[in-house]
Design a protein around this motif. Structure first.
Motif, short mmCIF file in Angstrom:
data_model
loop_
_atom_site.label_atom_id
_atom_site.label_comp_id
_atom_site.label_asym_id
_atom_site.label_seq_id
_atom_site.Cartn_x
_atom_site.Cartn_y
_atom_site.Cartn_z
N LEU A 71 0.47 -0.99 0.24
CA LEU A 71 0.09 -0.02 0.26
C LEU A 71 0.78 1.20 0.28
CD1 LEU A 71 -2.87 0.78 0.55
CD2 LEU A 71 -2.06 0.86 3.14
N THR A 72 0.50 1.84 -0.36
CA THR A 72 1.17 3.22 -0.90
C THR A 72 0.68 4.66 -0.61
OG1 THR A 72 2.70 2.73 -3.40
CG2 THR A 72 2.20 5.39 -2.61
N ILE A 73 1.18 5.32 0.68
CA ILE A 73 0.49 6.11 1.83
C ILE A 73 1.79 7.34 0.55
CG2 ILE A 73 -0.20 4.72 2.83
CD1 ILE A 73 2.14 6.12 4.90
N TYR A 74 0.68 8.83 1.69
CA TYR A 74 1.79 9.82 1.56
C TYR A 74 2.03 10.66 2.58
CZ TYR A 74 0.81 8.44 -3.69
OH TYR A 74 0.05 7.18 -4.18
N ARG A 75 3.32 10.87 2.32
CA ARG A 75 3.80 11.85 3.44
C ARG A 75 4.14 13.11 3.28
NH1 ARG A 75 8.92 9.79 6.26
NH2 ARG A 75 9.68 10.86 4.40
N ALA A 76 3.26 14.54 3.55
CA ALA A 76 3.88 15.94 3.76
C ALA A 76 4.87 16.49 4.31
CB ALA A 76 1.94 16.17 3.96
N GLU A 77 5.64 16.70 3.80
CA GLU A 77 6.95 17.28 4.96
C GLU A 77 7.25 18.51 4.61
OE1 GLU A 77 9.88 15.03 3.23
OE2 GLU A 77 8.86 14.05 3.68
N ALA A 124 7.66 9.60 -7.34
CA ALA A 124 8.96 10.53 -7.20
C ALA A 124 8.21 10.95 -6.13
CB ALA A 124 8.89 10.94 -8.26
N ILE A 125 9.39 12.11 -4.95
CA ILE A 125 8.94 12.74 -4.25
C ILE A 125 8.89 14.65 -5.03
CG2 ILE A 125 10.42 14.10 -2.67
CD1 ILE A 125 11.92 11.61 -1.86
N GLU A 126 7.62 14.62 -4.68
CA GLU A 126 7.48 16.35 -5.26
C GLU A 126 7.79 17.63 -4.36
OE1 GLU A 126 3.35 14.71 -8.23
OE2 GLU A 126 2.74 15.48 -6.45
N GLU A 127 8.37 18.47 -4.71
CA GLU A 127 7.93 19.39 -4.08
C GLU A 127 7.60 20.40 -4.44
OE1 GLU A 127 11.90 22.48 -2.23
OE2 GLU A 127 12.85 20.93 -3.61
N LEU A 128 6.49 20.84 -3.15
CA LEU A 128 5.83 22.59 -4.09
C LEU A 128 7.09 23.65 -4.26
CD1 LEU A 128 3.26 23.17 -3.85
CD2 LEU A 128 3.65 24.54 -1.39
N GLY A 146 10.65 24.27 0.38
CA GLY A 146 10.87 23.05 1.38
C GLY A 146 9.22 22.36 1.84
N TYR A 147 8.15 22.14 1.36
CA TYR A 147 7.31 21.35 1.15
C TYR A 147 7.59 20.20 -0.24
CZ TYR A 147 4.84 25.07 4.24
OH TYR A 147 4.45 26.01 5.08
#
Length: 164
Positions: A71-77, A124-128, A146-147
């Motif tokens: 299962l893929t979850i997504y972390r906002a950081e 892929a990791i995404e950056e705002l 940094g988001y």
């Protein structure tokens, strides 16, 4: 994406219903005019549960028996994992969290927020990033917000052979 809220309702003992119908069928005492509507109602209830599960955990209804569950979850950081903001079952919710926080910090007039992946993969990791009109009408980028949204794959089984 609209968040889905699941509420627990009183169970109508669906397994007892199916078990009872199976017993009556085996005994030759089934009553199809009575059993069919009950079974159809049971099927409709199961379809609703599957739809709710799929809305919360996309792909959960496509599991293959005997295969390890992933299962893929997504972390906002913020600041490259230094400050986890939240865990979400979909990328859009994690993005919304980062966008909301960046918007609260204030944006230049005419700014546009967009997510830029580190590479072209779906995982892929995404950056705002913030794009805004600069001098002379050219769009300028503030790519150091940094988001981030980081996909995390969860597995139900430890596999020593898996790549680390």
């Amino acid at each position: 994406m609209t968040p889905t809220t699941l509420t627990r309702t009183a169970a109508a003992a669906p397994t007892e219903l199916v078990h009872d119908i199976r017993l009556r069928t085996a005994a030759g005492t089934s009553n199809p005019p009575h059993d069919v509507p009950q079974l159809l109602a049971h099927i409709e209830m199961l379809e609703q549960r599957l739809a709710a599960a799929e809305a919360v955990l996309p792909g959960i209804t496509q599991l293959t028996p005997g295969e390890p569950v992933e299962l893929t979850i997504y972390r906002a950081e913020y600041e490259h994992g230094q400050l986890p903001l939240g865990l979400y079952t979909n990328r859009d919710a994690a993005r919304a969290h980062g966008q909301d926080l960046r918007t609260r910090e204030g944006l230049p007039t005419g700014a546009t927020l967009t997510w830029i992946p580190d590479f072209g993969d779906d995982e892929a990791i995404e950056e705002l990033a913030v794009f805004y009109p600069g001098e002379g009408g050219e769009m300028e980028e503030d790519s150091s917000t940094g988001y981030l949204v980081t996909p995390l794959t969860l597995t139900a089984v430890y596999e020593p052979e898996a790549e680390e």
